[in-house]
Design an enzyme around this catalytic site. Structure first.
Site, PDB file in Angstrom:
ATOM      1  N   THR A 149       0.828  -1.211   0.000  1.00 25.19           N
ATOM      2  CA  THR A 149       0.000   0.000   0.000  1.00 25.19           C
ATOM      3  C   THR A 149       0.863   1.263   0.000  1.00 25.19           C
ATOM      4  O   THR A 149       0.735   2.125  -0.877  1.00 25.19           O
ATOM      5  CB  THR A 149      -0.915  -0.003   1.249  1.00 25.19           C
ATOM      6  OG1 THR A 149      -1.634  -1.231   1.268  1.00 25.19           O
ATOM      7  CG2 THR A 149      -1.881   1.157   1.246  1.00 25.19           C
ATOM      8  N   VAL A 150       1.759   1.374   0.969  1.00 24.73           N
ATOM      9  CA  VAL A 150       2.554   2.614   1.091  1.00 24.73           C
ATOM     10  C   VAL A 150       3.678   2.638   0.055  1.00 24.73           C
ATOM     11  O   VAL A 150       3.957   3.683  -0.549  1.00 24.73           O
ATOM     12  CB  VAL A 150       3.121   2.757   2.524  1.00 24.73           C
ATOM     13  CG1 VAL A 150       3.865   4.072   2.666  1.00 24.73           C
ATOM     14  CG2 VAL A 150       2.001   2.674   3.558  1.00 24.73           C
ATOM     15  N   LYS A 195       5.579   2.372  12.630  1.00 25.56           N
ATOM     16  CA  LYS A 195       5.379   2.944  13.979  1.00 25.56           C
ATOM     17  C   LYS A 195       5.663   1.938  15.087  1.00 25.56           C
ATOM     18  O   LYS A 195       6.211   2.294  16.126  1.00 25.56           O
ATOM     19  CB  LYS A 195       3.957   3.487  14.135  1.00 25.56           C
ATOM     20  CG  LYS A 195       2.861   2.481  13.826  1.00 25.56           C
ATOM     21  CD  LYS A 195       2.019   2.950  12.690  1.00 25.56           C
ATOM     22  CE  LYS A 195       1.118   1.843  12.185  1.00 25.56           C
ATOM     23  NZ  LYS A 195       0.310   2.270  11.072  1.00 25.56           N
ATOM     24  N   GLY A 211      -0.327   9.345   8.964  1.00 23.58           N
ATOM     25  CA  GLY A 211      -0.328   9.224   7.488  1.00 23.58           C
ATOM     26  C   GLY A 211       0.112  10.493   6.800  1.00 23.58           C
ATOM     27  O   GLY A 211       1.263  10.908   6.908  1.00 23.58           O
ATOM     28  N   LYS A 265       1.804   5.150  18.175  1.00 27.19           N
ATOM     29  CA  LYS A 265       1.968   6.492  17.599  1.00 27.19           C
ATOM     30  C   LYS A 265       2.162   7.534  18.703  1.00 27.19           C
ATOM     31  O   LYS A 265       2.962   8.464  18.561  1.00 27.19           O
ATOM     32  CB  LYS A 265       0.754   6.834  16.736  1.00 27.19           C
ATOM     33  CG  LYS A 265       0.673   5.952  15.485  1.00 27.19           C
ATOM     34  CD  LYS A 265      -0.683   6.067  14.822  1.00 27.19           C
ATOM     35  CE  LYS A 265      -0.772   5.227  13.568  1.00 27.19           C
ATOM     36  NZ  LYS A 265      -2.152   5.112  13.079  1.00 27.19           N
TER      37      LYS A 265
HETATM   38  N1  LIG Z   1      -1.277   1.213   4.913  1.00 29.64           N
HETATM   39  C1  LIG Z   1      -1.275   2.418   5.456  1.00 29.64           C
HETATM   40  O1  LIG Z   1      -2.158   3.224   5.193  1.00 29.64           O
HETATM   41  C2  LIG Z   1      -0.179   2.814   6.405  1.00 29.64           C
HETATM   42  C3  LIG Z   1      -0.213   4.091   6.997  1.00 29.64           C
HETATM   43  C4  LIG Z   1       0.825   4.492   7.829  1.00 29.64           C
HETATM   44  C5  LIG Z   1       1.876   3.628   8.077  1.00 29.64           C
HETATM   45  N2  LIG Z   1       1.866   2.373   7.506  1.00 29.64           N
HETATM   46  C6  LIG Z   1       3.015   1.499   7.769  1.00 29.64           C
HETATM   47  O2  LIG Z   1       3.707   1.317   6.552  1.00 29.64           O
HETATM   48  C7  LIG Z   1       4.324   0.030   6.531  1.00 29.64           C
HETATM   49  C8  LIG Z   1       3.865  -0.720   5.285  1.00 29.64           C
HETATM   50  O3  LIG Z   1       2.478  -0.894   5.333  1.00 29.64           O
HETATM   51  P1  LIG Z   1       1.627  -1.318   4.044  1.00 29.64           P
HETATM   52  O4  LIG Z   1       0.213  -1.090   4.405  1.00 29.64           O
HETATM   53  O5  LIG Z   1       2.184  -0.690   2.834  1.00 29.64           O
HETATM   54  O6  LIG Z   1       1.909  -2.900   4.023  1.00 29.64           O
HETATM   55  P2  LIG Z   1       1.534  -3.937   2.866  1.00 29.64           P
HETATM   56  O7  LIG Z   1       0.549  -3.359   1.932  1.00 29.64           O
HETATM   57  O8  LIG Z   1       1.217  -5.224   3.539  1.00 29.64           O
HETATM   58  O9  LIG Z   1       2.909  -4.113   2.065  1.00 29.64           O
HETATM   59  C9  LIG Z   1       4.022  -4.749   2.608  1.00 29.64           C
HETATM   60  C10 LIG Z   1       5.074  -4.903   1.515  1.00 29.64           C
HETATM   61  O10 LIG Z   1       6.255  -5.402   2.099  1.00 29.64           O
HETATM   62  C11 LIG Z   1       6.730  -6.507   1.317  1.00 29.64           C
HETATM   63  N3  LIG Z   1       7.471  -7.396   2.220  1.00 29.64           N
HETATM   64  C12 LIG Z   1       7.032  -8.024   3.322  1.00 29.64           C
HETATM   65  N4  LIG Z   1       8.033  -8.722   3.897  1.00 29.64           N
HETATM   66  C13 LIG Z   1       9.135  -8.523   3.136  1.00 29.64           C
HETATM   67  C14 LIG Z   1      10.482  -8.973   3.183  1.00 29.64           C
HETATM   68  N5  LIG Z   1      10.891  -9.755   4.167  1.00 29.64           N
HETATM   69  N6  LIG Z   1      11.318  -8.558   2.211  1.00 29.64           N
HETATM   70  C15 LIG Z   1      10.918  -7.765   1.206  1.00 29.64           C
HETATM   71  N7  LIG Z   1       9.641  -7.286   1.106  1.00 29.64           N
HETATM   72  C16 LIG Z   1       8.775  -7.682   2.042  1.00 29.64           C
HETATM   73  C17 LIG Z   1       5.503  -7.135   0.719  1.00 29.64           C
HETATM   74  O11 LIG Z   1       5.874  -7.860  -0.447  1.00 29.64           O
HETATM   75  P3  LIG Z   1       4.777  -8.561  -1.404  1.00 29.64           P
HETATM   76  O12 LIG Z   1       4.101  -7.406  -2.120  1.00 29.64           O
HETATM   77  O13 LIG Z   1       5.566  -9.409  -2.305  1.00 29.64           O
HETATM   78  O14 LIG Z   1       3.858  -9.303  -0.464  1.00 29.64           O
HETATM   79  C18 LIG Z   1       4.682  -5.855   0.398  1.00 29.64           C
HETATM   80  O15 LIG Z   1       5.079  -5.334  -0.843  1.00 29.64           O
HETATM   81  C19 LIG Z   1       3.938  -0.622   7.860  1.00 29.64           C
HETATM   82  O16 LIG Z   1       4.951  -0.379   8.809  1.00 29.64           O
HETATM   83  C20 LIG Z   1       2.678   0.117   8.255  1.00 29.64           C
HETATM   84  O17 LIG Z   1       2.465   0.123   9.659  1.00 29.64           O
HETATM   85  C21 LIG Z   1       0.883   1.957   6.688  1.00 29.64           C
END
Ligand SMILES: NC(=O)c1ccc[n+]([C@@H]2O[C@H](COP(=O)([O-])OP(=O)(O)OC[C@H]3O[C@@H](n4cnc5c(N)ncnc54)[C@H](OP(=O)(O)O)[C@@H]3O)[C@@H](O)[C@H]2O)c1
Length: 428
Positions: free
Chosen positions: A14-15, A106, A135, A206
């Site tokens: 997502t991010v 976080k 965010g 947070k």
């Molecule tokens: N989503 C939000 O709105 C939001 C807001 C603020 C903060 N955050 C923070 O941002 C971070 C990412 O969140 P997200 O929502 O983007 O997560 P997500 O959509 O689940 O994406 C995670 C990504 O990390 C990759 N990944 C996981 N394990 C890995 C590894 N060992 N080596 C390489 N790549 C790996 C996954 O690969 P694949 O694509 O191949 O599965 C995926 O591309 C988190 O810390 C979250 O707390 C998120």
């Protein structure tokens, strides 16, 4: 002079994809603001073969995150996988190789932020974490830079969009927690396992980050008093309305006399306060500084593009420092000598609801126990139905101290006229 800034993304979910999109779609604007382009050199993912909305050259993608960390050309490593390990090891590895870090993680920062920031300081690199709280809301930058001249007096935040969405629906539509949670999960506002969000844990992570920046106080997230919204019933939301309050899951940090109260819990706040009006999945942070007075920041607390916006802002800040070696990005927490306040000593107003037998004398029994424990009543709502039936008795108190309240409730629970576990909601 460097001719470009080279970035490696670890995580393309997502991010990660929002970050990539902004760097790609706003490339010209970013270059015009920095003087050089920012290029994504490598992206690490877990499943290399997964179909993705964004197409990138095969040579850019890898399923070995170490390739990003070890690439000598990469200036900034952006960790967007979440969780503890391997995220922490990758970040520390990248710092050891002299790379600057941007992260949205976080949970990791709240638990290991000091270790990561110390390692970065020793190595003379920066750690950007704007995306970890709120965010797309630039709260980290505001605390570090815009309010640098202030002694911060308090920080109040609605920091979890899922909980705020659920509470807003419960308030506006009179529906139960479970009912709204199912709908939120279907609409993609809540995870399949929502414990982190609705249990207040994400908010506590947070808040730990904000408290460090605002007060120079390092507090473990599990040392923060945390209550979630799972036990909130529409009945309490409704009574709150009758008193002129709205219910929010609030992160609270307030300092007085060298101590800082740090807590997360459902809170009744006056309808007319700006933070009470923050609805749906939106986030907000209200900060009071001794010089600037009240400030409120409001916006999208999650999502691909808002969070990507914060990540790219950090990449640009760090790029400026790389391009102008004399300029240090302001990424450190201030030092301070404040300590955290025990929850037992915290003073608050309280909303109390007791389910009691509808018979004369009940109010005087309960108010007697409250009075004995230094708690005075501000107002009461008592709904009588049939004599002998079960009715709610709702009490708003004047300011009282937490340990007195706990002692009083333990005694009231033992009264034969009280038929259910009393409900306590703090009021700000
Ligand atoms: N989503 C939000 O709105 C939001 C807001 C603020 C903060 N955050 C923070 O941002 C971070 C990412 O969140 P997200 O929502 O983007 O997560 P997500 O959509 O689940 O994406 C995670 C990504 O990390 C990759 N990944 C996981 N394990 C890995 C590894 N060992 N080596 C390489 N790549 C790996 C996954 O690969 P694949 O694509 O191949 O599965 C995926 O591309 C988190 O810390 C979250 O707390 C998120």
């Amino acid at each position: 002079m460097k001719e470009e800034i080279s970035v490696g993304l670890i995580g393309f979910g997502t991010v990660g994809s929002g970050t990539f999109r902004i760097l790609r779609d706003n490339a010209e604007l970013i270059q015009s603001r920095l003087g050089v382009p920012v290029k994504v050199r490598k992206i690490a993912v877990r499943h290399i073969g997964r179909r993705r909305e964004i197409q990138v050259p095969a040579a850019v993608l890898t399923d070995k995150a170490e390739e990003v960390v070890n690439d000598p050309e990469i200036d900034v490593v952006v960790e967007l996988i979440g969780g503890d390990e391997p995220a922490k090891g990758l970040i520390l590895g990248a710092i050891a190789r002299g790379k600057h870090i941007v992260t949205a993680n976080k949970g990791l920062l709240a638990a290991h932020g000091s270790e990561i920031v110390s390692a970065a300081r020793r190595k003379g690199v920066a750690v950007g974490f704007e995306a970890s709280v709120g965010g797309g809301i630039p709260v980290i930058k505001v605390l570090k830079e815009a309010l640098a001249a202030n002694r911060i007096l308090s920080v109040y935040g609605i920091l979890n969009g899922t909980s705020n969405y659920i509470l807003t629906k419960m308030t506006d539509e009179g529906r139960s927690f479970d009912d709204v949670l199912v709908e939120a999960q279907r609409a993609g506002y809540a995870e399949a396992d929502p414990t982190f969000d609705v249990g207040g844990i994400d908010t506590a992570h947070k808040l730990a980050i904000l408290v460090n920046l605002a007060f120079g106080l390092t507090i473990e997230p599990n040392a923060i008093f945390t209550e979630g919204i799972t036990v909130i019933s529409p009945l309490d939301i409704d009574f709150g309305k009758q008193f002129g309050y709205r219910l929010k899951l609030l992160a609270i940090a307030k300092q007085h006399n060298g101590r800082v109260e740090v807590r997360v819990h459902p809170t009744m706040i006056p309808n007319e306060s700006p933070i009470a009006k923050v609805g749906g999945a939106y986030n907000a942070v209200q900060i009071v500084g001794d010089a600037c007075g009240d400030i409120m920041l409001y916006g999208k607390g999650a999502g691909s593009m808002p969070t990507g916006s914060a990540v790219v802002a950090d990449i640009m800040d760090i790029s400026r420092a790389i391009l102008n070696p004399g300029m240090q990005p302001l990424l450190a927490a201030p030092s301070g000598n404040l300590t955290s306040q025990e929850m037992d000593e915290v003073a608050s107003l309280y909303y109390l609801r007791f389910m009691v037998v509808d018979q004369p004398g009940v109010l005087s029994q309960i108010s007697g126990v409250l009075g004995k424990n230094n708690i005075s009543i501000e107002s009461v709502i008592q709904r009588g139905r049939a004599l002998g039936g079960v009715v709610p008795l709702v009490i708003m108190t004047h300011e009282a101290v937490e340990k007195d309240m706990r002692r009083a409730l333990a005694e009231i629970r033992g009264l034969s006229c009280v038929l259910e576990q009393p409900v306590l909601i703090r009021v700000e």
